[in-house]
Design a protein around this motif. Structure first.
Motif, PDB file in Angstrom:
ATOM      1  N   GLN A 127      22.451  14.981   6.023  1.00 33.59           N
ATOM      2  CA  GLN A 127      22.809  15.461   4.691  1.00 33.59           C
ATOM      3  C   GLN A 127      22.709  16.985   4.614  1.00 33.59           C
ATOM      4  N   TYR A 128      21.732  17.532   5.315  1.00 31.36           N
ATOM      5  CA  TYR A 128      21.469  18.981   5.255  1.00 31.36           C
ATOM      6  C   TYR A 128      22.418  19.764   6.152  1.00 31.36           C
ATOM      7  N   TYR A 129      22.687  19.210   7.370  1.00 31.38           N
ATOM      8  CA  TYR A 129      23.563  19.886   8.335  1.00 31.38           C
ATOM      9  C   TYR A 129      24.854  19.085   8.497  1.00 31.38           C
ATOM     10  N   TYR A 130      25.933  19.775   8.748  1.00 31.99           N
ATOM     11  CA  TYR A 130      27.221  19.086   8.759  1.00 31.99           C
ATOM     12  C   TYR A 130      27.559  18.462  10.104  1.00 31.99           C
ATOM     13  N   ARG A 131      26.855  18.819  11.169  1.00 32.25           N
ATOM     14  CA  ARG A 131      27.122  18.193  12.470  1.00 32.25           C
ATOM     15  C   ARG A 131      25.786  17.906  13.163  1.00 32.25           C
ATOM     16  N   VAL A 132      25.427  16.629  13.258  1.00 33.92           N
ATOM     17  CA  VAL A 132      24.163  16.199  13.866  1.00 33.92           C
ATOM     18  C   VAL A 132      24.466  15.271  15.029  1.00 33.92           C
ATOM     19  N   ALA A 133      23.818  15.515  16.165  1.00 33.82           N
ATOM     20  CA  ALA A 133      23.988  14.677  17.358  1.00 33.82           C
ATOM     21  C   ALA A 133      22.627  14.133  17.786  1.00 33.82           C
ATOM     22  N   THR A 134      22.604  12.886  18.250  1.00 34.16           N
ATOM     23  CA  THR A 134      21.358  12.297  18.740  1.00 34.16           C
ATOM     24  C   THR A 134      21.296  12.384  20.262  1.00 34.16           C
ATOM     25  N   CYS A 135      20.074  12.403  20.781  1.00 28.13           N
ATOM     26  CA  CYS A 135      19.881  12.493  22.233  1.00 28.13           C
ATOM     27  C   CYS A 135      18.637  11.716  22.623  1.00 28.13           C
ATOM     28  N   ASP A 136      18.499  11.435  23.929  1.00 26.96           N
ATOM     29  CA  ASP A 136      17.331  10.711  24.434  1.00 26.96           C
ATOM     30  C   ASP A 136      16.131  11.620  24.622  1.00 26.96           C
ATOM     31  N   ASP A 137      16.372  12.908  24.872  1.00 30.11           N
ATOM     32  CA  ASP A 137      15.291  13.841  25.196  1.00 30.11           C
ATOM     33  C   ASP A 137      15.675  15.242  24.739  1.00 30.11           C
ATOM     34  N   LEU A 138      14.894  15.803  23.829  1.00 27.79           N
ATOM     35  CA  LEU A 138      15.190  17.154  23.352  1.00 27.79           C
ATOM     36  C   LEU A 138      15.083  18.184  24.469  1.00 27.79           C
ATOM     37  N   MET A 139      14.258  17.896  25.457  1.00 32.57           N
ATOM     38  CA  MET A 139      14.114  18.810  26.595  1.00 32.57           C
ATOM     39  C   MET A 139      15.414  18.939  27.384  1.00 32.57           C
ATOM     40  N   ALA A 140      16.282  17.943  27.274  1.00 31.27           N
ATOM     41  CA  ALA A 140      17.524  17.939  28.046  1.00 31.27           C
ATOM     42  C   ALA A 140      18.669  18.654  27.329  1.00 31.27           C
ATOM     43  N   VAL A 141      18.463  19.085  26.086  1.00 35.52           N
ATOM     44  CA  VAL A 141      19.509  19.770  25.332  1.00 35.52           C
ATOM     45  C   VAL A 141      19.776  21.148  25.935  1.00 35.52           C
ATOM     46  N   THR A 142      21.021  21.427  26.227  1.00 32.60           N
ATOM     47  CA  THR A 142      21.389  22.722  26.815  1.00 32.60           C
ATOM     48  C   THR A 142      22.053  23.661  25.807  1.00 32.60           C
ATOM     49  N   ASP A 143      22.359  23.149  24.632  1.00 34.29           N
ATOM     50  CA  ASP A 143      22.960  23.961  23.576  1.00 34.29           C
ATOM     51  C   ASP A 143      21.979  25.069  23.169  1.00 34.29           C
ATOM     52  N   PRO A 144      22.404  26.350  23.127  1.00 38.92           N
ATOM     53  CA  PRO A 144      21.496  27.425  22.694  1.00 38.92           C
ATOM     54  C   PRO A 144      20.944  27.154  21.300  1.00 38.92           C
ATOM     55  N   VAL A 145      19.642  27.348  21.131  1.00 41.18           N
ATOM     56  CA  VAL A 145      18.944  26.985  19.896  1.00 41.18           C
ATOM     57  C   VAL A 145      18.719  28.220  19.033  1.00 41.18           C
ATOM     58  N   VAL A 146      19.142  28.115  17.775  1.00 47.02           N
ATOM     59  CA  VAL A 146      18.945  29.200  16.812  1.00 47.02           C
ATOM     60  C   VAL A 146      17.567  29.099  16.167  1.00 47.02           C
ATOM     61  N   LYS A 147      17.162  27.865  15.830  1.00 43.50           N
ATOM     62  CA  LYS A 147      15.861  27.642  15.204  1.00 43.50           C
ATOM     63  C   LYS A 147      15.473  26.180  15.369  1.00 43.50           C
ATOM     64  N   PHE A 148      14.209  25.870  15.065  1.00 47.11           N
ATOM     65  CA  PHE A 148      13.698  24.507  15.036  1.00 47.11           C
ATOM     66  C   PHE A 148      13.444  24.129  13.583  1.00 47.11           C
ATOM     67  N   ASP A 149      13.914  22.969  13.194  1.00 44.62           N
ATOM     68  CA  ASP A 149      13.672  22.445  11.846  1.00 44.62           C
ATOM     69  C   ASP A 149      12.690  21.286  11.992  1.00 44.62           C
ATOM     70  N   ILE A 150      11.536  21.396  11.335  1.00 42.39           N
ATOM     71  CA  ILE A 150      10.457  20.428  11.524  1.00 42.39           C
ATOM     72  C   ILE A 150      10.032  19.834  10.186  1.00 42.39           C
ATOM     73  N   ILE A 151       9.910  18.506  10.151  1.00 39.61           N
ATOM     74  CA  ILE A 151       9.361  17.801   9.002  1.00 39.61           C
ATOM     75  C   ILE A 151       7.994  17.250   9.402  1.00 39.61           C
ATOM     76  N   CYS A 152       7.014  17.461   8.544  1.00 43.25           N
ATOM     77  CA  CYS A 152       5.650  17.033   8.833  1.00 43.25           C
ATOM     78  C   CYS A 152       5.019  16.446   7.569  1.00 43.25           C
ATOM     79  N   PRO A 153       3.878  15.762   7.678  1.00 45.41           N
ATOM     80  CA  PRO A 153       3.190  15.300   6.473  1.00 45.41           C
ATOM     81  C   PRO A 153       2.877  16.494   5.572  1.00 45.41           C
ATOM     82  N   PRO A 154       3.214  16.421   4.290  1.00 42.92           N
ATOM     83  CA  PRO A 154       3.023  17.576   3.397  1.00 42.92           C
ATOM     84  C   PRO A 154       1.625  18.185   3.442  1.00 42.92           C
ATOM     85  N   ALA A 155       0.608  17.344   3.513  1.00 46.04           N
ATOM     86  CA  ALA A 155      -0.769  17.851   3.484  1.00 46.04           C
ATOM     87  C   ALA A 155      -1.130  18.645   4.740  1.00 46.04           C
TER      88      ALA A 155
END
Length: 264
Positions: A127-155
């Motif tokens: 919903q937030y990003y217009y193009r999302v792809a799933t993968c088995d391992d984030l370590m295997a992603v070769t696409d250059p990364v602009v930033k990391f978006d992280i969701i965590c428990p609010p507290a």
């Protein structure tokens, strides 16, 4: 005051809680700003490519994406700074110590999430990003990364920022967008830096800039610009760093302020 550039954050600031804005009212205000020679800039954690699609009716508008790592305008094209592959691997290694995080790697066009990530998290990213792809391992992603978006428990948000800041020193900077969410951005790649870069291109000084925001990831922008307006719904520490406070994102606080102080 003489203002030549207005920049606004998106979520919690320009957009209401449904991710929408008053398009008819904005179109009128935008035309009035441009008549006065005032640039209107979007400064967001969203990808510049997505922002360009959202505001496709305004081809001369500048977009700051990726919390400052991207700068885009249709005629000028995209300028982006990305994490090195080594830095990306180091960050993922540090994050692996936390079991309750949902992580998205944000490239200039595609956002990568794990196939087995929480379905609600994946839906939110879609919903937030217009193009999302799933993968088995984030370590295997070769696409250059602009930033990391992280969701965590609010507290745990503040504690996570506290712990990651020294762990990732010189590699990435945690920037909270509110309780339960944070971005890891490149050192020095924040909205304030992008505004400075854009101002140099356009011949606009910091004193001639007016900015709007609601989160701690807007503070560098607040500190750079001569005029900083916090939303009424912003946390106290954000409001304390502003030169003025306007209404909430729900009741069109950005447009209210622009109409009252720039267009009246």
């Amino acid at each position: 005051m003489t203002i030549k550039l207005v920049a606004t954050d998106m979520d919690g600031t320009f957009l209401n809680d449904r991710g929408e804005y008053d398009q008819k009212r904005f179109a009128k205000d935008y035309a009035a700003l441009r008549q006065r020679g005032i640039q209107f800039v979007i400064a967001s954690g969203h990808q510049a490519a997505e922002l360009a699609t959202t505001f496709s009716d305004y081809p001369d508008m500048w977009m700051i994406g990726g919390n400052g790592a991207e700068l885009w305008q249709r005629a000028a094209g995209l300028t982006a700074t990305t994490f090195s592959p080594t830095a990306t691997q180091q960050i993922l290694t540090a994050l692996s110590a936390y079991d309750d995080l949902q992580i998205a790697l944000c490239g200039t066009e595609t956002v990568h999430v794990l196939k087995y990530a929480d379905p609600q998290f994946v839906a939110n990213m879609q919903q937030y990003y217009y193009r999302v792809a799933t993968c088995d391992d984030l370590m295997a992603v070769t696409d250059p990364v602009v930033k990391f978006d992280i969701i965590c428990p609010p507290a745990l948000t503040d504690q996570l920022v506290y712990e990651l800041t020294p762990k990732l020193a010189g590699i990435a900077v945690p920037a909270s967008g509110g309780q339960g969410s944070l971005d890891l951005i490149q050192p020095g790649m924040h909205k304030g830096r992008a505004l400075k870069q854009l101002g140099a291109q356009l011949g606009i000084t910091a004193d001639e800039m007016l900015v709007f925001g609601d989160g701690t990831n807007d503070l560098e922008m607040f500190h750079y610009a001569g005029h900083a307006v916090a939303m009424h719904n912003a946390p106290a520490n954000v409001r304390a760093n502003a030169t003025a406070v306007t209404g909430t994102n729900i009741d069109n606080g950005v447009l209210d302020y622009i109409e009252k102080h720039l267009l009246s």
